[in-house]
Design a protein around this motif. Structure first.
Motif, PDB file in Angstrom:
ATOM      1  N   PHE A  20     -68.846 -68.748-103.875  1.00  0.00           N
ATOM      2  CA  PHE A  20     -68.689 -70.063-103.234  1.00  0.00           C
ATOM      3  C   PHE A  20     -68.548 -69.947-101.708  1.00  0.00           C
ATOM      4  CE2 PHE A  20     -65.860 -73.512-101.730  1.00  0.00           C
ATOM      5  CZ  PHE A  20     -66.677 -74.596-102.000  1.00  0.00           C
ATOM      6  N   PHE A  21     -67.650 -69.061-101.244  1.00  0.00           N
ATOM      7  CA  PHE A  21     -67.393 -68.997 -99.798  1.00  0.00           C
ATOM      8  C   PHE A  21     -68.547 -68.315 -99.054  1.00  0.00           C
ATOM      9  CE2 PHE A  21     -63.318 -69.817-101.736  1.00  0.00           C
ATOM     10  CZ  PHE A  21     -62.857 -70.857-100.945  1.00  0.00           C
ATOM     11  N   ASP A  22     -69.186 -67.327 -99.698  1.00  0.00           N
ATOM     12  CA  ASP A  22     -70.385 -66.712 -99.084  1.00  0.00           C
ATOM     13  C   ASP A  22     -71.465 -67.778 -98.897  1.00  0.00           C
ATOM     14  OD1 ASP A  22     -69.565 -63.927 -99.163  1.00  0.00           O
ATOM     15  OD2 ASP A  22     -69.667 -64.163-101.326  1.00  0.00           O
ATOM     16  N   ASP A  23     -71.683 -68.566 -99.936  1.00  0.00           N
ATOM     17  CA  ASP A  23     -72.756 -69.564 -99.866  1.00  0.00           C
ATOM     18  C   ASP A  23     -72.426 -70.656 -98.849  1.00  0.00           C
ATOM     19  OD1 ASP A  23     -74.133 -68.129-101.685  1.00  0.00           O
ATOM     20  OD2 ASP A  23     -73.805 -69.473-103.375  1.00  0.00           O
ATOM     21  N   PHE A  24     -71.127 -71.023 -98.778  1.00  0.00           N
ATOM     22  CA  PHE A  24     -70.751 -72.020 -97.770  1.00  0.00           C
ATOM     23  C   PHE A  24     -71.099 -71.501 -96.374  1.00  0.00           C
ATOM     24  CE2 PHE A  24     -67.770 -73.112 -94.409  1.00  0.00           C
ATOM     25  CZ  PHE A  24     -68.142 -74.429 -94.216  1.00  0.00           C
ATOM     26  N   PRO A  33     -77.746 -73.779 -84.423  1.00  0.00           N
ATOM     27  CA  PRO A  33     -77.525 -72.631 -83.533  1.00  0.00           C
ATOM     28  C   PRO A  33     -76.174 -72.712 -82.837  1.00  0.00           C
ATOM     29  CG  PRO A  33     -79.574 -73.799 -82.964  1.00  0.00           C
ATOM     30  CD  PRO A  33     -78.928 -74.571 -84.065  1.00  0.00           C
ATOM     31  N   GLU A  34     -75.690 -73.927 -82.596  1.00  0.00           N
ATOM     32  CA  GLU A  34     -74.358 -74.091 -81.966  1.00  0.00           C
ATOM     33  C   GLU A  34     -73.269 -73.521 -82.866  1.00  0.00           C
ATOM     34  OE1 GLU A  34     -74.648 -78.462 -81.233  1.00  0.00           O
ATOM     35  OE2 GLU A  34     -73.172 -77.987 -79.677  1.00  0.00           O
ATOM     36  N   VAL A  35     -73.408 -73.749 -84.168  1.00  0.00           N
ATOM     37  CA  VAL A  35     -72.422 -73.223 -85.113  1.00  0.00           C
ATOM     38  C   VAL A  35     -72.518 -71.698 -85.124  1.00  0.00           C
ATOM     39  CG1 VAL A  35     -71.793 -73.078 -87.561  1.00  0.00           C
ATOM     40  CG2 VAL A  35     -72.355 -75.307 -86.554  1.00  0.00           C
ATOM     41  N   ARG A  36     -73.737 -71.170 -85.241  1.00  0.00           N
ATOM     42  CA  ARG A  36     -73.925 -69.706 -85.275  1.00  0.00           C
ATOM     43  C   ARG A  36     -73.305 -69.042 -84.050  1.00  0.00           C
ATOM     44  NH1 ARG A  36     -78.654 -70.956 -87.484  1.00  0.00           N
ATOM     45  NH2 ARG A  36     -79.947 -70.816 -85.616  1.00  0.00           N
ATOM     46  N   ALA A  37     -73.503 -69.654 -82.891  1.00  0.00           N
ATOM     47  CA  ALA A  37     -73.022 -69.061 -81.639  1.00  0.00           C
ATOM     48  C   ALA A  37     -71.507 -68.871 -81.653  1.00  0.00           C
ATOM     49  CB  ALA A  37     -73.436 -69.947 -80.467  1.00  0.00           C
ATOM     50  N   LYS A  38     -70.810 -69.746 -82.369  1.00  0.00           N
ATOM     51  CA  LYS A  38     -69.342 -69.672 -82.401  1.00  0.00           C
ATOM     52  C   LYS A  38     -68.849 -68.488 -83.215  1.00  0.00           C
ATOM     53  CE  LYS A  38     -67.983 -73.133 -79.940  1.00  0.00           C
ATOM     54  NZ  LYS A  38     -67.188 -72.842 -78.736  1.00  0.00           N
ATOM     55  N   PHE A  39     -69.672 -67.987 -84.136  1.00  0.00           N
ATOM     56  CA  PHE A  39     -69.199 -66.945 -85.059  1.00  0.00           C
ATOM     57  C   PHE A  39     -69.799 -65.571 -84.770  1.00  0.00           C
ATOM     58  CE2 PHE A  39     -68.335 -70.831 -87.536  1.00  0.00           C
ATOM     59  CZ  PHE A  39     -67.033 -70.579 -87.926  1.00  0.00           C
ATOM     60  N   THR A  40     -70.318 -65.359 -83.568  1.00  0.00           N
ATOM     61  CA  THR A  40     -71.008 -64.082 -83.308  1.00  0.00           C
ATOM     62  C   THR A  40     -70.058 -62.890 -83.401  1.00  0.00           C
ATOM     63  OG1 THR A  40     -70.827 -64.646 -80.979  1.00  0.00           O
ATOM     64  CG2 THR A  40     -73.007 -64.853 -81.953  1.00  0.00           C
ATOM     65  N   ASN A  41     -68.782 -63.063 -83.058  1.00  0.00           N
ATOM     66  CA  ASN A  41     -67.859 -61.914 -83.080  1.00  0.00           C
ATOM     67  C   ASN A  41     -66.830 -62.006 -84.204  1.00  0.00           C
ATOM     68  OD1 ASN A  41     -68.994 -60.701 -80.741  1.00  0.00           O
ATOM     69  ND2 ASN A  41     -67.991 -62.292 -79.513  1.00  0.00           N
ATOM     70  N   THR A  42     -67.167 -62.750 -85.234  1.00  0.00           N
ATOM     71  CA  THR A  42     -66.176 -63.014 -86.288  1.00  0.00           C
ATOM     72  C   THR A  42     -66.296 -62.029 -87.447  1.00  0.00           C
ATOM     73  OG1 THR A  42     -66.171 -65.338 -85.705  1.00  0.00           O
ATOM     74  CG2 THR A  42     -65.370 -64.806 -87.897  1.00  0.00           C
ATOM     75  N   ALA A  46     -62.828 -61.762 -93.523  1.00  0.00           N
ATOM     76  CA  ALA A  46     -61.496 -62.311 -93.225  1.00  0.00           C
ATOM     77  C   ALA A  46     -61.574 -63.824 -93.074  1.00  0.00           C
ATOM     78  CB  ALA A  46     -60.956 -61.675 -91.939  1.00  0.00           C
ATOM     79  N   GLN A  47     -62.646 -64.285 -92.432  1.00  0.00           N
ATOM     80  CA  GLN A  47     -62.826 -65.720 -92.206  1.00  0.00           C
ATOM     81  C   GLN A  47     -62.913 -66.480 -93.533  1.00  0.00           C
ATOM     82  OE1 GLN A  47     -62.564 -67.125 -89.324  1.00  0.00           O
ATOM     83  NE2 GLN A  47     -63.126 -69.200 -89.910  1.00  0.00           N
ATOM     84  N   LYS A  48     -63.548 -65.859 -94.523  1.00  0.00           N
ATOM     85  CA  LYS A  48     -63.696 -66.531 -95.830  1.00  0.00           C
ATOM     86  C   LYS A  48     -62.328 -66.720 -96.490  1.00  0.00           C
ATOM     87  CE  LYS A  48     -68.322 -64.852 -96.221  1.00  0.00           C
ATOM     88  NZ  LYS A  48     -69.124 -63.664 -96.526  1.00  0.00           N
ATOM     89  N   LEU A  49     -61.446 -65.734 -96.337  1.00  0.00           N
ATOM     90  CA  LEU A  49     -60.097 -65.876 -96.907  1.00  0.00           C
ATOM     91  C   LEU A  49     -59.321 -66.980 -96.196  1.00  0.00           C
ATOM     92  CD1 LEU A  49     -59.055 -62.145 -97.437  1.00  0.00           C
ATOM     93  CD2 LEU A  49     -59.675 -63.829 -99.174  1.00  0.00           C
ATOM     94  N   LEU A  51     -60.565 -69.564 -94.742  1.00  0.00           N
ATOM     95  CA  LEU A  51     -61.122 -70.873 -95.083  1.00  0.00           C
ATOM     96  C   LEU A  51     -60.598 -71.373 -96.429  1.00  0.00           C
ATOM     97  CD1 LEU A  51     -63.040 -73.110 -94.151  1.00  0.00           C
ATOM     98  CD2 LEU A  51     -64.695 -72.156 -95.739  1.00  0.00           C
ATOM     99  N   ARG A  52     -60.386 -70.442 -97.355  1.00  0.00           N
ATOM    100  CA  ARG A  52     -59.868 -70.830 -98.679  1.00  0.00           C
ATOM    101  C   ARG A  52     -58.585 -71.654 -98.512  1.00  0.00           C
ATOM    102  NH1 ARG A  52     -59.744 -68.372-104.182  1.00  0.00           N
ATOM    103  NH2 ARG A  52     -61.587 -67.223-103.596  1.00  0.00           N
ATOM    104  N   GLN A  53     -57.686 -71.157 -97.629  1.00  0.00           N
ATOM    105  CA  GLN A  53     -56.428 -71.840 -97.354  1.00  0.00           C
ATOM    106  C   GLN A  53     -56.672 -73.110 -96.531  1.00  0.00           C
ATOM    107  OE1 GLN A  53     -53.590 -70.681 -98.661  1.00  0.00           O
ATOM    108  NE2 GLN A  53     -52.572 -72.529 -97.905  1.00  0.00           N
ATOM    109  N   GLY A  54     -57.612 -73.037 -95.601  1.00  0.00           N
ATOM    110  CA  GLY A  54     -57.915 -74.188 -94.737  1.00  0.00           C
ATOM    111  C   GLY A  54     -58.357 -75.403 -95.550  1.00  0.00           C
ATOM    112  N   ILE A  55     -59.210 -75.167 -96.544  1.00  0.00           N
ATOM    113  CA  ILE A  55     -59.674 -76.282 -97.381  1.00  0.00           C
ATOM    114  C   ILE A  55     -58.507 -76.827 -98.192  1.00  0.00           C
ATOM    115  CG2 ILE A  55     -61.198 -76.925 -99.305  1.00  0.00           C
ATOM    116  CD1 ILE A  55     -63.211 -74.856 -98.218  1.00  0.00           C
TER     117      ILE A  55
END
Ligand code: HEM
Length: 130
Positions: A20-24, A33-42, A46-49, A51-55
């Motif tokens: 689920f989180f990979d596909d999201f 491209p604006e969204v992609r640019a924000k995650f270049t160094n992420t 860890a981000q997927k974990l 997000l689980r809590q964020g949702i």
């Protein structure tokens, strides 16, 4: 069932779905491209974990919990920090709902409506802190 309860049950089925989180994130990163640019160094695993809590925080807010956690997210995403412009949340919501429709085998039009209602309410709090 009310929207927060529909979403809580649907989210349980989504979390039980292995990708689920990979596909999201795949869909969200492809959305602009604006969204992609924000995650270049992420660190994406860890981000997927996170997000689980964020949702979950968005869902709990819709069930009546105070907005404390969302206000903290608003601060971290504000112009002085991550600088996430308010229009980018449209991509986030659309990517999430499409991913729910893909992974929740019981999802129907009512489920999608309930998710949109719940997410909009919490995202408004985050956008207001921009
Ligand atoms: C980080 C949740 C929307 C970009 C985070 C974190 C959480 C989170 C929990 C990590 C902790 C923190 O920094 O506070 C959410 C939720 C969202 C949302 C629940 C929707 C309501 C967005 C949007 C973008 C975005 C629309 C736009 C591109 C980022 C970035 C980070 C981040 C760049 C930092 C990643 C890093 O550490 O490199 N988000 N987020 N987020 N978020 Fe969001």
């Amino acid at each position: 069932m009310n929207a927060p309860d529909i979403v809580m049950q649907s989210y349980g089925r989504c979390c039980a779905s292995a990708t689920f989180f990979d596909d999201f994130y795949q869909r969200f990163l492809q959305s602009s491209p604006e969204v992609r640019a924000k995650f270049t160094n992420t660190d994406m695993p860890a981000q997927k974990l996170l997000l689980r809590q964020g949702i979950l925080n968005l869902v709990l807010f819709s069930r009546g919990l105070p907005p404390t956690k969302l206000q903290a997210l608003a601060r971290s995403h504000s112009r002085d920090k991550l600088d996430i412009q308010p229009h980018l949340y449209t991509h986030w919501i659309d990517a999430l709902i499409r991913t729910v429709e893909q992974h929740d085998k019981q999802a129907n039009a009512e489920t999608a409506r309930a998710w949109r209602e719940v997410l909009n309410k919490g995202v408004e709090v985050i956008q207001a802190g921009y």
